[in-house]
Each structure stands twice: as structure tokens, then as C-alpha cells.
Design a protein around this motif. Sequence first.
Motif, PDB file in Angstrom:
ATOM      1  N   THR A  85      68.003  46.434  25.558  1.00 25.59           N
ATOM      2  CA  THR A  85      67.691  46.153  26.956  1.00 25.59           C
ATOM      3  C   THR A  85      66.339  46.775  27.255  1.00 25.59           C
ATOM      4  OG1 THR A  85      70.026  46.110  27.601  1.00 25.59           O
ATOM      5  CG2 THR A  85      68.407  46.433  29.352  1.00 25.59           C
ATOM      6  N   ILE A  86      65.378  45.943  27.624  1.00 25.92           N
ATOM      7  CA  ILE A  86      64.003  46.387  27.840  1.00 25.92           C
ATOM      8  C   ILE A  86      63.672  46.266  29.325  1.00 25.92           C
ATOM      9  CG2 ILE A  86      61.590  46.021  27.221  1.00 25.92           C
ATOM     10  CD1 ILE A  86      62.666  44.585  24.675  1.00 25.92           C
ATOM     11  N   TYR A  87      63.280  47.390  29.924  1.00 22.03           N
ATOM     12  CA  TYR A  87      62.941  47.409  31.349  1.00 22.03           C
ATOM     13  C   TYR A  87      61.510  46.914  31.535  1.00 22.03           C
ATOM     14  CZ  TYR A  87      62.004  49.347  36.017  1.00 22.03           C
ATOM     15  OH  TYR A  87      61.661  49.519  37.342  1.00 22.03           O
ATOM     16  N   LEU A  88      61.327  45.849  32.298  1.00 24.91           N
ATOM     17  CA  LEU A  88      60.014  45.256  32.528  1.00 24.91           C
ATOM     18  C   LEU A  88      59.377  45.703  33.836  1.00 24.91           C
ATOM     19  CD1 LEU A  88      60.670  41.580  31.328  1.00 24.91           C
ATOM     20  CD2 LEU A  88      59.851  43.548  30.007  1.00 24.91           C
ATOM     21  N   GLY A  89      60.091  46.491  34.633  1.00 25.72           N
ATOM     22  CA  GLY A  89      59.532  47.001  35.877  1.00 25.72           C
ATOM     23  C   GLY A  89      60.154  46.380  37.111  1.00 25.72           C
ATOM     24  N   GLN A  90      59.770  46.920  38.277  1.00 24.91           N
ATOM     25  CA  GLN A  90      60.196  46.348  39.560  1.00 24.91           C
ATOM     26  C   GLN A  90      59.131  45.375  40.032  1.00 24.91           C
ATOM     27  OE1 GLN A  90      60.337  48.769  43.187  1.00 24.91           O
ATOM     28  NE2 GLN A  90      62.396  47.939  43.569  1.00 24.91           N
ATOM     29  N   GLU A 208      64.547  44.850  39.974  1.00 34.99           N
ATOM     30  CA  GLU A 208      64.218  45.471  38.692  1.00 34.99           C
ATOM     31  C   GLU A 208      64.548  44.465  37.588  1.00 34.99           C
ATOM     32  OE1 GLU A 208      66.523  49.016  38.580  1.00 34.99           O
ATOM     33  OE2 GLU A 208      65.312  50.037  40.093  1.00 34.99           O
ATOM     34  N   TYR A 210      64.946  43.203  33.714  1.00 36.55           N
ATOM     35  CA  TYR A 210      65.286  43.656  32.373  1.00 36.55           C
ATOM     36  C   TYR A 210      65.319  42.467  31.418  1.00 36.55           C
ATOM     37  CZ  TYR A 210      66.850  47.979  34.636  1.00 36.55           C
ATOM     38  OH  TYR A 210      66.918  49.144  35.372  1.00 36.55           O
ATOM     39  N   LYS A 223      68.299  43.548  38.558  1.00 38.98           N
ATOM     40  CA  LYS A 223      69.188  44.493  39.208  1.00 38.98           C
ATOM     41  C   LYS A 223      68.539  45.056  40.466  1.00 38.98           C
ATOM     42  CE  LYS A 223      71.268  45.962  34.808  1.00 38.98           C
ATOM     43  NZ  LYS A 223      71.575  47.118  33.914  1.00 38.98           N
ATOM     44  N   ASN A 224      69.385  45.660  41.313  1.00 38.99           N
ATOM     45  CA  ASN A 224      68.912  46.323  42.539  1.00 38.99           C
ATOM     46  C   ASN A 224      68.008  45.393  43.357  1.00 38.99           C
ATOM     47  OD1 ASN A 224      70.252  48.768  41.908  1.00 38.99           O
ATOM     48  ND2 ASN A 224      68.545  49.364  40.572  1.00 38.99           N
TER      49      ASN A 224
END
Length: 251
Positions: A85-90, A208, A210, A223-224
Motif C-alpha cells: 500500500t503506497i501513500y500518494l498524498g492528500q 488521502e 493510496y 480515505k478520509n
Amino acid sequence: MPFSSYANNQTNIASSVKVPNSALNISKENTYPNASQDMPYLEPSELAKELIGTSNVKIENPDLIRMLNESTISKSILAFGSRATIYLGQWPLNYESSETNTNWEYQRINTNLFDNRGGKIPYQIRYRQEEQKQIKGGLTASVPNAEHVKQMMLLKAMDKTNLPLAFTTVIGAGTKKDQVYNVPPKKIGYLYGYAPAVNEKGKVTYGEVYLVLKGTKHSIVVKNVTSQGIGAWIPVQDYVSFSFGVYDQPR
């Protein structure tokens, strides 16, 4: 990267907004050459389309689409059944327009006058821009990633109005128009010039983002998620709206 265009021909606009007779196109006469604001719409790559299609929230942000276009997922990683799971930012993900209106007298930019109180015949005055004027628009509230939001609002407003829009535009000194306004004898004539602007209102959605890899499958999960109301003033480029009046005394 393929592009499709929202381009508008400023001298031949098939506008979905009715331009009043008092507003004239000055793109040919403007002594300040405004840069074209044709806004390209970034076409998602095949991978980006696939990822966007899996998202639980609509994604329209051109900058996020550009990043996804530039992303690659190695086939070797997928072949080994990796999980990540890679977070790409908000990101501001999309903008939904609720109201679009045009104020043809957004900002007064010029006054031409002639005192004909001592005259015996009508006097003809024409528009001449006395000073260079820069007209700025902007968002009506502070929001995260404001430039991304402005770009999405500009694209939506251009699409809805089919007018040449820009958050900053300039009317050059000495710009003229040949249309004549008659000042009767014993009167003072005032010709006011205004810069028009579009008032765009709606809602921007943030989340956010992902990138989820599960074996040979990949998807976008948001998310969020939050939404915020937002408005903007966006000037109409290379147009001036006129108001003419005659009076007994100076105004």
C-alpha cells in the motif's frame, strides 16, 4: 501524453453565455498581448484509466492524473504476487460546480468623458483605455492546494460558459474601439469601461490517496474524504463592458 483541448477561439466564440450588446471583444485591439488561456485536458494513460476506474471517489485533478500517467508498475513485482500500500498524498480530487454567473461590470477599469455644455452640436466620443489595468480574480476562501483547485474550477467554468477566462488578465493603455457615443449639447458625457468576470461556486472534494497492490491486481483507494464549499472570481479575458451616460453637471 495525449491531450484533448478546451480551446476557445477568442474572436469567434460560440458562447453558452449570452454576451450583452454592451460588452465588446477587444482581443484584436488590446495593446497588451494576453497569453492564450486555452486549457488542455490531460488524457489519462491506459494504466491511469484503469487505476482511476477502481477509485471509490471520482478523480478529476489534472495534476494527480499527470502523476498517475508518469507512474509505472513493474510486471516482475506483480508476477511475484507482492502486496503493498503506497501513500500518494492528500489531494483535491474533483470539483463539482453548483452555480456559474457572469458579472459584466466586475471592475471599473476606465472612464472617458467629454464636457459639451458649451457646444451647439453633439460630440462623438469613443473608448480609449487611459491606463494599463491588470484585473485579478481568485478564490473566495483559503483552501489546501489552492492552485490545483483553481485549475479545476477554471476548466469547469470555461466548459460551462465557453468564454475566454483567466485568473489574471490585462487591458493595455491606448486600447481603442471605434463604437461611437454621442454627447448632446449642454451635457457632459461619461463612458465607463468595466472588466467582466465569472463567479464560479461549487464544492471541492479532498481525500488521502493510496495505491494498493495485491498480487496481480492494483487499485486506488481514497480515505478520509472531506468536502468544502468554494467560490472564485475568474475574469473574462479581452472583453470590456461599457456604460454610457449624459449629465448636466460633473459626476
